[in-house]
Design a protein around this motif. Structure first.
Motif, PDB file in Angstrom:
ATOM      1  N   ARG A 125      -2.872  -1.336  11.167  1.00  0.00           N
ATOM      2  CA  ARG A 125      -2.902  -2.767  10.870  1.00  0.00           C
ATOM      3  C   ARG A 125      -2.032  -3.037   9.650  1.00  0.00           C
ATOM      4  NH1 ARG A 125      -8.260  -1.631  12.032  1.00  0.00           N
ATOM      5  NH2 ARG A 125      -8.819  -1.520   9.823  1.00  0.00           N
ATOM      6  N   GLU A 126      -1.728  -4.315   9.456  1.00  0.00           N
ATOM      7  CA  GLU A 126      -0.953  -4.693   8.275  1.00  0.00           C
ATOM      8  C   GLU A 126      -1.800  -4.476   7.022  1.00  0.00           C
ATOM      9  OE1 GLU A 126       2.039  -5.140   8.448  1.00  0.00           O
ATOM     10  OE2 GLU A 126       2.513  -5.896  10.437  1.00  0.00           O
ATOM     11  N   PRO A 127      -1.189  -4.122   5.887  1.00  0.00           N
ATOM     12  CA  PRO A 127       0.255  -4.003   5.658  1.00  0.00           C
ATOM     13  C   PRO A 127       0.830  -2.642   6.015  1.00  0.00           C
ATOM     14  CG  PRO A 127      -0.890  -3.593   3.619  1.00  0.00           C
ATOM     15  CD  PRO A 127      -1.960  -3.901   4.636  1.00  0.00           C
ATOM     16  N   TRP A 128      -0.026  -1.704   6.416  1.00  0.00           N
ATOM     17  CA  TRP A 128       0.424  -0.333   6.650  1.00  0.00           C
ATOM     18  C   TRP A 128       1.406  -0.255   7.807  1.00  0.00           C
ATOM     19  CZ3 TRP A 128      -1.041   1.495   2.316  1.00  0.00           C
ATOM     20  CH2 TRP A 128      -2.233   1.061   1.740  1.00  0.00           C
ATOM     21  N   ILE A 184      12.098  13.582   7.498  1.00  0.00           N
ATOM     22  CA  ILE A 184      10.884  14.011   6.796  1.00  0.00           C
ATOM     23  C   ILE A 184      10.268  12.827   6.058  1.00  0.00           C
ATOM     24  CG2 ILE A 184       9.981  15.515   4.983  1.00  0.00           C
ATOM     25  CD1 ILE A 184      12.195  17.511   5.693  1.00  0.00           C
ATOM     26  N   GLY A 185      11.128  11.988   5.471  1.00  0.00           N
ATOM     27  CA  GLY A 185      10.637  10.821   4.754  1.00  0.00           C
ATOM     28  C   GLY A 185       9.887   9.854   5.655  1.00  0.00           C
ATOM     29  N   VAL A 186      10.412   9.625   6.851  1.00  0.00           N
ATOM     30  CA  VAL A 186       9.738   8.734   7.802  1.00  0.00           C
ATOM     31  C   VAL A 186       8.384   9.319   8.196  1.00  0.00           C
ATOM     32  CG1 VAL A 186       9.861   7.711  10.109  1.00  0.00           C
ATOM     33  CG2 VAL A 186      11.902   7.775   8.667  1.00  0.00           C
ATOM     34  N   GLU A 187       8.359  10.630   8.406  1.00  0.00           N
ATOM     35  CA  GLU A 187       7.096  11.295   8.757  1.00  0.00           C
ATOM     36  C   GLU A 187       6.081  11.173   7.621  1.00  0.00           C
ATOM     37  OE1 GLU A 187       4.361  13.545  10.952  1.00  0.00           O
ATOM     38  OE2 GLU A 187       6.306  12.784  11.619  1.00  0.00           O
ATOM     39  N   GLN A 188       6.552  11.343   6.390  1.00  0.00           N
ATOM     40  CA  GLN A 188       5.646  11.237   5.243  1.00  0.00           C
ATOM     41  C   GLN A 188       5.143   9.802   5.075  1.00  0.00           C
ATOM     42  OE1 GLN A 188       4.399  13.648   3.567  1.00  0.00           O
ATOM     43  NE2 GLN A 188       5.683  15.334   4.242  1.00  0.00           N
ATOM     44  N   ALA A 189       6.012   8.827   5.327  1.00  0.00           N
ATOM     45  CA  ALA A 189       5.588   7.425   5.253  1.00  0.00           C
ATOM     46  C   ALA A 189       4.509   7.140   6.293  1.00  0.00           C
ATOM     47  CB  ALA A 189       6.789   6.503   5.463  1.00  0.00           C
ATOM     48  N   TRP A 190       4.677   7.692   7.476  1.00  0.00           N
ATOM     49  CA  TRP A 190       3.688   7.535   8.548  1.00  0.00           C
ATOM     50  C   TRP A 190       2.352   8.147   8.151  1.00  0.00           C
ATOM     51  CZ3 TRP A 190       1.404   5.642  12.567  1.00  0.00           C
ATOM     52  CH2 TRP A 190       0.723   6.418  13.501  1.00  0.00           C
ATOM     53  N   GLU A 191       2.412   9.350   7.586  1.00  0.00           N
ATOM     54  CA  GLU A 191       1.181  10.022   7.166  1.00  0.00           C
ATOM     55  C   GLU A 191       0.490   9.244   6.041  1.00  0.00           C
ATOM     56  OE1 GLU A 191      -0.249  12.622   8.409  1.00  0.00           O
ATOM     57  OE2 GLU A 191       1.273  13.406   9.771  1.00  0.00           O
ATOM     58  N   GLN A 240      -4.553   3.257   5.762  1.00  0.00           N
ATOM     59  CA  GLN A 240      -5.410   2.562   6.726  1.00  0.00           C
ATOM     60  C   GLN A 240      -6.846   3.066   6.641  1.00  0.00           C
ATOM     61  OE1 GLN A 240      -4.531   0.010   9.348  1.00  0.00           O
ATOM     62  NE2 GLN A 240      -6.686  -0.058   8.800  1.00  0.00           N
ATOM     63  N   GLN A 241      -7.002   4.364   6.424  1.00  0.00           N
ATOM     64  CA  GLN A 241      -8.344   4.924   6.275  1.00  0.00           C
ATOM     65  C   GLN A 241      -9.032   4.363   5.033  1.00  0.00           C
ATOM     66  OE1 GLN A 241      -7.753   9.156   6.276  1.00  0.00           O
ATOM     67  NE2 GLN A 241      -7.193   9.244   8.434  1.00  0.00           N
ATOM     68  N   GLU A 276      -5.005  -0.539  -3.190  1.00  0.00           N
ATOM     69  CA  GLU A 276      -3.943  -1.360  -3.766  1.00  0.00           C
ATOM     70  C   GLU A 276      -2.852  -0.494  -4.383  1.00  0.00           C
ATOM     71  OE1 GLU A 276      -1.474  -4.265  -5.061  1.00  0.00           O
ATOM     72  OE2 GLU A 276      -3.079  -4.341  -3.564  1.00  0.00           O
ATOM     73  N   ARG A 277      -3.245   0.594  -5.038  1.00  0.00           N
ATOM     74  CA  ARG A 277      -2.256   1.486  -5.643  1.00  0.00           C
ATOM     75  C   ARG A 277      -1.393   2.140  -4.563  1.00  0.00           C
ATOM     76  NH1 ARG A 277      -5.487   3.955  -8.696  1.00  0.00           N
ATOM     77  NH2 ARG A 277      -5.865   5.845  -7.486  1.00  0.00           N
ATOM     78  N   ALA A 278      -2.027   2.569  -3.473  1.00  0.00           N
ATOM     79  CA  ALA A 278      -1.280   3.184  -2.374  1.00  0.00           C
ATOM     80  C   ALA A 278      -0.332   2.172  -1.736  1.00  0.00           C
ATOM     81  CB  ALA A 278      -2.245   3.732  -1.325  1.00  0.00           C
ATOM     82  N   ARG A 279      -0.812   0.949  -1.547  1.00  0.00           N
ATOM     83  CA  ARG A 279       0.029  -0.092  -0.953  1.00  0.00           C
ATOM     84  C   ARG A 279       1.248  -0.371  -1.822  1.00  0.00           C
ATOM     85  NH1 ARG A 279       1.804  -4.586  -1.689  1.00  0.00           N
ATOM     86  NH2 ARG A 279       0.731  -4.737  -3.693  1.00  0.00           N
ATOM     87  N   SER A 280       1.020  -0.482  -3.128  1.00  0.00           N
ATOM     88  CA  SER A 280       2.108  -0.777  -4.058  1.00  0.00           C
ATOM     89  C   SER A 280       3.138   0.349  -4.088  1.00  0.00           C
ATOM     90  CB  SER A 280       1.528  -1.011  -5.457  1.00  0.00           C
ATOM     91  OG  SER A 280       2.558  -1.257  -6.382  1.00  0.00           O
TER      92      SER A 280
END
Length: 236
Positions: A74-77, A116-123, A129-130, A175-179
């Motif tokens: 879901r957004e914003p993730w 690798i960066g895209v994979e890390q962003a996904w993870e 989200q969790q 919030e810290r993770a989102r930022s």
């Protein structure tokens, strides 16, 4: 050290299909040769072959790259993952338009780091989200209303306050993770835009080193963010 059978292999070893194959092979050999020993040997061979094939298939599936699906979030993730994928797509377009040579070779190296960066962003986005899900399972507003309705000496206050504190910590981490993820996404976009620009220049290989370093930094920061969020379930 004893190795455990993978679930797929274990299921194949005891599945009705395996049993039917072995039984069919044994029956066929008995019918054709009448030899019980030959039938047993062939039956064992069929069984072992079936398990080995299942193991090879399981290993092949495990080796496939994991599918990145931003719409599973879901957004914003979701946005952060989609943005990283779009950056990778723009990079691929720039790579496709680049003639074979040193510049293209360098871009290929950078592309591996970007993957690798895209994979890390996904993870990291999945962990985010969790965090969101864990926070939403605690109704902070309701807890506060319950607290407001209790006397100062009410023994129920301590439990409610503990839950409210957990809600606050989860919200802060979320919030810290989102930022951080938003900031790293922006830096990734900037680096890819720079790659696209340099790809149109003659002799831009040397300048790509700076871009490669920038992408490498973003990838390391994304990994650090993901590792920092790995204990999200424990925090809940």
């Amino acid at each position: 050290m004893t190795r455990r059978l993978e679930p797929t292999v274990l299921l194949a070893a005891i599945s009705p299909i395996t049993i039917a194959l072995v039984a069919g092979a044994v029956a066929l050999i008995l019918l054709l040769s009448g030899s019980l020993i030959a039938a047993i040997v062939i039956g064992i061979a069929v069984y072992v072959l079936r398990v080995l094939v299942s193991r090879l298939i399981a290993a092949h599936i495990a080796a496939l790259p994991r599918r990145i699906d931003p719409f599973a979030l879901r957004e914003p993730w979701r946005f952060f993952v989609r943005d990283a994928i779009r950056a990778r797509t723009r990079f691929t377009d720039a790579l496709t338009d680049t003639e074979p040579g040193p510049l293209r070779d360098r871009l290929l190296e950078i592309g591996e780091s970007l993957d690798i960066g895209v994979e890390q962003a996904w993870e990291a986005a999945q962990r985010g989200q969790q965090l969101t899900d864990a926070r939403r399972r605690i109704d902070g507003s309701q807890l506060q209303r319950q607290l407001d309705g209790l006397e100062a000496a009410d023994p129920r206050r301590s439990g409610l306050e503990a839950q409210l504190a957990t809600h606050g910590r989860l919200a802060e981490r979320e919030e810290r993770a989102r930022s951080e993820l938003e900031s790293l996404d922006v830096r990734l976009d900037e680096a890819v835009a720079r790659v696209t620009e340099l790809g149109t220049r003659v002799g831009g290989v040397a300048e790509l080193d700076e871009v490669a370093a920038s992408i490498g930094f973003v990838v390391r920061e994304l990994e650090a963010l993901r590792l920092g969020l790995d204990d999200v379930e424990g925090a809940a």
